[in-house]
Write a protein that holds these residues in place. Structure first.
Motif, PDB file in Angstrom:
ATOM      1  N   VAL A  56      31.056  40.995  38.305  1.00 44.14           N
ATOM      2  CA  VAL A  56      31.564  39.665  37.984  1.00 44.14           C
ATOM      3  C   VAL A  56      33.036  39.554  38.380  1.00 44.14           C
ATOM      4  O   VAL A  56      33.467  38.558  38.983  1.00 44.14           O
ATOM      5  CB  VAL A  56      31.360  39.342  36.490  1.00 44.14           C
ATOM      6  N   ASP A  57      33.824  40.567  38.074  1.00 41.90           N
ATOM      7  CA  ASP A  57      35.243  40.568  38.455  1.00 41.90           C
ATOM      8  C   ASP A  57      35.394  40.527  39.980  1.00 41.90           C
ATOM      9  O   ASP A  57      36.271  39.831  40.508  1.00 41.90           O
ATOM     10  CB  ASP A  57      35.952  41.799  37.899  1.00 41.90           C
ATOM     11  N   TRP A  60      34.878  36.980  41.318  1.00 40.22           N
ATOM     12  CA  TRP A  60      36.038  36.100  41.168  1.00 40.22           C
ATOM     13  C   TRP A  60      37.166  36.504  42.105  1.00 40.22           C
ATOM     14  O   TRP A  60      37.860  35.637  42.658  1.00 40.22           O
ATOM     15  CB  TRP A  60      36.503  36.094  39.716  1.00 40.22           C
ATOM     16  N   TRP A  61      37.330  37.784  42.295  1.00 43.03           N
ATOM     17  CA  TRP A  61      38.366  38.240  43.230  1.00 43.03           C
ATOM     18  C   TRP A  61      38.042  37.774  44.648  1.00 43.03           C
ATOM     19  O   TRP A  61      38.911  37.258  45.364  1.00 43.03           O
ATOM     20  CB  TRP A  61      38.462  39.766  43.186  1.00 43.03           C
ATOM     21  N   ALA A  65      39.897  33.727  42.996  1.00 45.49           N
ATOM     22  CA  ALA A  65      40.572  33.741  41.698  1.00 45.49           C
ATOM     23  C   ALA A  65      41.856  34.550  41.757  1.00 45.49           C
ATOM     24  O   ALA A  65      42.779  34.316  40.985  1.00 45.49           O
ATOM     25  CB  ALA A  65      39.641  34.310  40.622  1.00 45.49           C
ATOM     26  N   ARG A  66      41.931  35.488  42.704  1.00 42.83           N
ATOM     27  CA  ARG A  66      43.137  36.312  42.837  1.00 42.83           C
ATOM     28  C   ARG A  66      44.352  35.471  43.199  1.00 42.83           C
ATOM     29  O   ARG A  66      45.491  35.880  42.978  1.00 42.83           O
ATOM     30  CB  ARG A  66      42.912  37.379  43.904  1.00 42.83           C
ATOM     31  N   LEU A  78      39.137  27.504  35.731  1.00 38.61           N
ATOM     32  CA  LEU A  78      38.891  28.855  36.208  1.00 38.61           C
ATOM     33  C   LEU A  78      38.921  29.854  35.063  1.00 38.61           C
ATOM     34  O   LEU A  78      38.068  30.746  34.980  1.00 38.61           O
ATOM     35  CB  LEU A  78      39.928  29.229  37.269  1.00 38.61           C
ATOM     36  N   GLU A  79      39.874  29.710  34.171  1.00 39.61           N
ATOM     37  CA  GLU A  79      39.963  30.634  33.044  1.00 39.61           C
ATOM     38  C   GLU A  79      38.707  30.567  32.181  1.00 39.61           C
ATOM     39  O   GLU A  79      38.218  31.588  31.698  1.00 39.61           O
ATOM     40  CB  GLU A  79      41.200  30.305  32.207  1.00 39.61           C
ATOM     41  N   ARG A  82      35.596  32.143  34.051  1.00 42.94           N
ATOM     42  CA  ARG A  82      35.655  33.596  34.175  1.00 42.94           C
ATOM     43  C   ARG A  82      35.246  34.316  32.902  1.00 42.94           C
ATOM     44  O   ARG A  82      35.115  35.542  32.899  1.00 42.94           O
ATOM     45  CB  ARG A  82      37.069  34.022  34.588  1.00 42.94           C
ATOM     46  N   THR A  83      34.986  33.574  31.824  1.00 36.66           N
ATOM     47  CA  THR A  83      34.482  34.210  30.602  1.00 36.66           C
ATOM     48  C   THR A  83      32.971  34.438  30.658  1.00 36.66           C
ATOM     49  O   THR A  83      32.425  35.080  29.760  1.00 36.66           O
ATOM     50  CB  THR A  83      34.817  33.341  29.366  1.00 36.66           C
ATOM     51  N   THR A 173      27.294  30.253  36.779  1.00 34.35           N
ATOM     52  CA  THR A 173      27.714  31.096  35.662  1.00 34.35           C
ATOM     53  C   THR A 173      26.712  30.927  34.525  1.00 34.35           C
ATOM     54  O   THR A 173      26.164  29.839  34.310  1.00 34.35           O
ATOM     55  CB  THR A 173      29.115  30.712  35.166  1.00 34.35           C
TER      56      THR A 173
END
Length: 204
Positions: A56-57, A60-61, A65-66, A78-79, A82-83, A173
């Protein structure tokens, strides 16, 4: 849950709790997705399931998201997204359709894309995505379909070794809805929904 309740309760959820998602529920989502109608039974779709924190990380990267770093403006959307503990990426394969309709029982003699009035490989994958969203509701979960920025599609491909003939049509998501799920939209926008239905002929 009655089907009418699934339809009525479906909405895009943009913030999730920390409660984990049952893997069996995710399996049912992608299983139901494969029940969607598809031209010629081409089944030109695939579903990339990302259900570990590492994957998942990485999603986003890879999808930008980076760029929302310390010097960027806060991005509440976005925040919240990302949960989500699970992301499903629906993929469309045009070649599967072109190959299928070049077979003898379809009557076409070539793989020309010009024969297609609309790109049904995207239409069908979109319908499969809707079944994922509806199944999430039926499982007591929240979900949100959103687009992958065009500038980051190649990064997404590289991160997860997505074949060149499969195109991400977006991402979904999935997770348990947080208490604060945001606005359902303005009353004025909701009131305009009836304007999309036209009977007999188009009326302004």
């Amino acid at each position: 849950m009655e089907f009418r309740d699934v339809v009525r309760r479906r909405r895009m959820v943009r913030r999730y709790s920390s409660e984990p998602v049952d893997p069996a529920a995710v399996d049912r989502m992608v299983e139901h997705a494969q029940r969607a109608p598809n031209a010629g039974f081409s089944q030109g779709w695939a579903f990339l399931v990302l259900d570990t924190p590492t994957d998942v990380d990485l999603f986003w990267w890879a999808t930008g998201a980076r760029s929302n770093g310390a010097h960027s403006r806060p991005n509440a959307w976005l925040e919240g997204m990302r949960t989500a503990p699970v992301i499903i990426v629906p993929l469309a394969c045009k070649d599967a359709y072109l190959d299928r309709y070049a077979e003898p029982d379809k009557g076409w003699t070539d793989r020309s894309e010009d024969r297609w009035a609309v790109p049904y490989w995207y239409v069908d994958t979109g319908m499969a995505s809707l079944l994922i969203l509806q199944t999430a509701v039926d499982e007591g979960l929240g979900a949100c379909f959103f687009g992958v920025p065009a500038d980051y599609v190649d990064d997404l491909r590289a991160a997860f070794s997505i074949p060149a003939d499969h195109t991400p049509v977006g991402a979904i998501t999935v997770g348990h809805r947080a208490e604060d799920t945001g606005s359902a939209g303005s009353p004025a926008r909701r009131a305009r929904r009836h304007d999309v239905v036209h009977r007999g002929r188009w009326e302004a």
